[in-house]
Design a protein around this motif. Structure first.
Motif, mmCIF file in Angstrom:
data_model
loop_
_atom_site.group_PDB
_atom_site.id
_atom_site.type_symbol
_atom_site.label_atom_id
_atom_site.label_comp_id
_atom_site.label_asym_id
_atom_site.label_seq_id
_atom_site.Cartn_x
_atom_site.Cartn_y
_atom_site.Cartn_z
ATOM 1 N N LYS A 145 0.850 -1.192 0.000
ATOM 2 C CA LYS A 145 0.000 0.000 0.000
ATOM 3 C C LYS A 145 0.886 1.241 0.000
ATOM 4 N N GLU A 146 0.490 2.211 -0.812
ATOM 5 C CA GLU A 146 1.349 3.367 -1.042
ATOM 6 C C GLU A 146 1.738 4.078 0.247
ATOM 7 N N ALA A 147 0.810 4.232 1.176
ATOM 8 C CA ALA A 147 1.111 4.951 2.424
ATOM 9 C C ALA A 147 2.183 4.220 3.226
ATOM 10 N N LEU A 148 2.131 2.894 3.229
ATOM 11 C CA LEU A 148 3.133 2.114 3.966
ATOM 12 C C LEU A 148 4.494 2.222 3.297
ATOM 13 N N LEU A 149 4.530 2.062 1.977
ATOM 14 C CA LEU A 149 5.802 2.154 1.257
ATOM 15 C C LEU A 149 6.400 3.549 1.380
ATOM 16 N N ASP A 150 5.569 4.574 1.375
ATOM 17 C CA ASP A 150 6.057 5.946 1.510
ATOM 18 C C ASP A 150 6.821 6.146 2.815
ATOM 19 N N ASN A 151 6.324 5.509 3.871
ATOM 20 C CA ASN A 151 6.927 5.704 5.192
ATOM 21 C C ASN A 151 8.107 4.772 5.458
ATOM 22 N N MET A 152 8.338 3.813 4.564
ATOM 23 C CA MET A 152 9.449 2.875 4.747
ATOM 24 C C MET A 152 10.736 3.439 4.187
ATOM 25 N N GLU A 153 11.833 3.104 4.838
ATOM 26 C CA GLU A 153 13.147 3.425 4.315
ATOM 27 C C GLU A 153 13.604 2.291 3.395
ATOM 28 N N PRO A 154 14.292 2.623 2.304
ATOM 29 C CA PRO A 154 14.841 1.558 1.458
ATOM 30 C C PRO A 154 15.884 0.756 2.214
ATOM 31 N N ILE A 155 16.103 -0.482 1.779
ATOM 32 C CA ILE A 155 17.095 -1.332 2.449
ATOM 33 C C ILE A 155 18.301 -1.588 1.553
ATOM 34 N N GLU A 156 18.251 -1.089 0.325
ATOM 35 C CA GLU A 156 19.374 -1.234 -0.598
ATOM 36 C C GLU A 156 19.645 0.134 -1.207
ATOM 37 N N PHE A 157 20.918 0.528 -1.214
ATOM 38 C CA PHE A 157 21.271 1.894 -1.603
ATOM 39 C C PHE A 157 22.262 1.881 -2.755
ATOM 40 N N GLY A 158 22.138 2.879 -3.631
ATOM 41 C CA GLY A 158 23.044 2.993 -4.760
ATOM 42 C C GLY A 158 22.425 3.810 -5.864
ATOM 43 N N GLY A 159 22.820 3.506 -7.098
ATOM 44 C CA GLY A 159 22.261 4.208 -8.236
ATOM 45 C C GLY A 159 20.791 3.875 -8.431
ATOM 46 N N GLU A 160 20.147 4.646 -9.260
ATOM 47 C CA GLU A 160 18.743 4.478 -9.650
ATOM 48 C C GLU A 160 17.750 4.925 -8.572
ATOM 49 N N MET A 161 18.050 4.650 -7.279
ATOM 50 C CA MET A 161 17.062 4.938 -6.235
ATOM 51 C C MET A 161 17.268 6.300 -5.576
ATOM 52 N N ILE A 162 18.248 7.065 -6.048
ATOM 53 C CA ILE A 162 18.549 8.334 -5.384
ATOM 54 C C ILE A 162 17.938 9.519 -6.129
ATOM 55 N N ASP A 163 17.670 10.569 -5.371
ATOM 56 C CA ASP A 163 17.259 11.851 -5.939
ATOM 57 C C ASP A 163 18.461 12.780 -5.979
ATOM 58 N N PHE A 164 19.058 13.014 -4.791
ATOM 59 C CA PHE A 164 20.241 13.877 -4.698
ATOM 60 C C PHE A 164 21.231 13.246 -3.731
ATOM 61 N N VAL A 165 22.502 13.243 -4.103
ATOM 62 C CA VAL A 165 23.566 12.708 -3.250
ATOM 63 C C VAL A 165 24.540 13.830 -2.918
ATOM 64 N N GLY A 166 24.676 14.139 -1.637
ATOM 65 C CA GLY A 166 25.676 15.091 -1.172
ATOM 66 C C GLY A 166 26.838 14.357 -0.550
ATOM 67 N N LEU A 167 27.741 15.087 0.033
ATOM 68 C CA LEU A 167 28.906 14.463 0.660
ATOM 69 C C LEU A 167 28.529 13.687 1.910
ATOM 70 N N TYR A 168 27.529 14.146 2.645
ATOM 71 C CA TYR A 168 27.222 13.531 3.929
ATOM 72 C C TYR A 168 25.752 13.133 4.080
ATOM 73 N N ASP A 169 24.959 13.393 3.060
ATOM 74 C CA ASP A 169 23.552 13.030 3.148
ATOM 75 C C ASP A 169 22.987 12.887 1.748
ATOM 76 N N SER A 170 21.909 12.100 1.630
ATOM 77 C CA SER A 170 21.286 11.870 0.334
ATOM 78 C C SER A 170 19.778 11.818 0.501
#
Length: 409
Positions: free
Chosen positions: A237-262
């Motif tokens: 359900k969209e509301a549940l997925l919206d509130n979940m944090e991803p468990i795999e990180f890298g390309g494709e799933m990012i919006d903006f990547v800074g030096l210390y936060d993304s």
């Protein structure tokens, strides 16, 4: 498309094994692939092979259109509200682990309850075992009835106000039992819990409507429904997925990547880190087209008929025991059994010598084997490309196996 002509679409079935025409009765493990899916994969790799989302060139655009087009096909297939609720994964296992790690880890507190059943596949047991250990939660099991079905009274007894997560398979890969998911979902929600559904054995064989079921999460694999291996789906359900944090990180799933936060992309892409399973999604889309053309209702009716015929014929063999509900309308198209004191692996070996492929072992369901008081079973599982003649061959093979081992011992 006539169900009787289905075999002609599956080239792998047109072969001999050990000098006999192949009878494939192991679709609960993985299904065979129709020529339409094989051709879709071939076309993608020959003409459209490119990464998705990133490029502006023609191949990239065509690949992206095919990939996202497959997502829309999945949405319609399970009647989700939005493609934002459709996450492509490697399969049911990855999808269930995503729910456990992404939702469970950020939600559960010490003493909270997770409720599952004895019939679950290991993929729907181990993630909850690990989560319970990590969070200090309590893992509980719903009792089964003697025939391997679940009573709603047992569900009500297991789910309490402390229950936060209920996770259950729609259809048992061992017993064939079709569970009353819609009723269980209501009981879970009435107690403030969410419900996750393992639909690996349901999505290929019957209509699945996530809105009607009112499930919070649902997982299934492509390779059991005529699609390639390595592709699966997590619905949430969209509301549940919206509130979940991803468990795999890298390309494709990012919006903006800074030096210390993304920051992350919006749904569904925040859960699809890295190069996605593009060809797998293309193949899954083609498989859905194929299944829709045949008709899920036609497939379900065909399998109920095969299950009834198989049980009727197999029960004529002295010493053969069938597990799970006897009513074919309470089970999907598979029959799990044991033959006298012959080990299931030996039964499967003799059948293979006759060109008949079945599964033998614990079927990734060791707690259920313990509940059944056996160490292993044999399983014949049917799909849209099987018919009564295949079952006749199976029964003849079982009779041969029984005679062979009677002579030996």
């Amino acid at each position: 498309m006539n169900i009787k002509d289905i075999k002609t679409y599956f080239p792998v079935l047109n072969q001999e094994v050990n000098g006999h025409p192949l009878i494939y009765l192991d679709s609960a493990a993985t299904s065979q692939k129709p020529i339409q899916v094989i051709e879709a994969l071939k076309k993608y790799y020959e003409f459209d092979n490119s990464n998705v989302h990133r490029g502006v060139h023609t191949l990239g655009n065509r690949a992206t259109d095919s990939y996202e087009g497959a997502r829309e096909k999945v949405r319609k297939f399970i009647n989700a509200r939005s493609t934002k609720e459709i996450i492509f994964t490697r399969g049911t296992t990855t999808a269930l682990n995503t729910v456990a790690a992404g939702y469970g880890r950020q939600t559960l507190q010490q003493g909270d309850e997770i409720v599952i059943t004895y019939m679950e596949h290991h993929s729907n047991i181990i993630p909850w075992q690990q989560l319970a250990k990590e969070k200090g939660a309590v893992l509980k099991y719903i009792d089964l009835q003697e025939d391997g079905t679940i009573s709603l009274d047992a569900v009500r007894a297991a789910i309490t106000s402390k229950t936060k997560i209920v996770s259950i398979m729609y259809v048992s890969n061992v017993l064939g039992t079709i569970n009353p998911i819609k009723d269980i979902a209501k009981i879970a929600h009435d107690n403030g819990a969410i419900i996750a559904v393992d639909a690996a054995q349901a999505a290929p064989h019957m209509k699945v409507d996530v809105q009607d079921l009112d499930c919070d999460f649902l997982a299934f694999s492509g390779h059991k429904m005529c699609a390639p291996t390595g592709i699966g789906v997590l619905y949430g359900k969209e509301a549940l997925l919206d509130n979940m944090e991803p468990i795999e990180f890298g390309g494709e799933m990012i919006d903006f990547v800074g030096l210390y936060d993304s920051t992350w992309k919006e749904l569904p892409w925040k859960f699809e880190g890295g190069t996605p399973i593009i060809a797998g999604a293309v193949g899954l889309g083609a498989a859905i087209d194929f299944l829709n053309e045949v008709g899920l209702d036609n497939i379900a009716a065909h399998e109920h008929k095969l299950a009834a015929y198989a049980m009727d014929e197999m029960e004529k063999i002295e010493g053969l025991k069938i597990f799970g509900p006897r009513d074919p309308m309470q089970r999907c198209g598979l029959v799990t059994f044991n033959l006298d004191d012959v080990h299931p692996h030996d039964v499967a070996t003799v059948l293979d010598m006759n060109g008949i492929a079945v599964r033998a072992g614990h079927h990734c369901a060791q707690p259920l084997m313990k509940w059944l008081q056996v160490t292993a079973t044999a399983r014949a599982s049917f799909y849209l490309y099987n018919d009564e003649a295949d079952i006749d061959r199976l029964v003849a093979g079982l009779r041969s196996a029984k005679e062979y081992f009677n002579d030996v011992f």
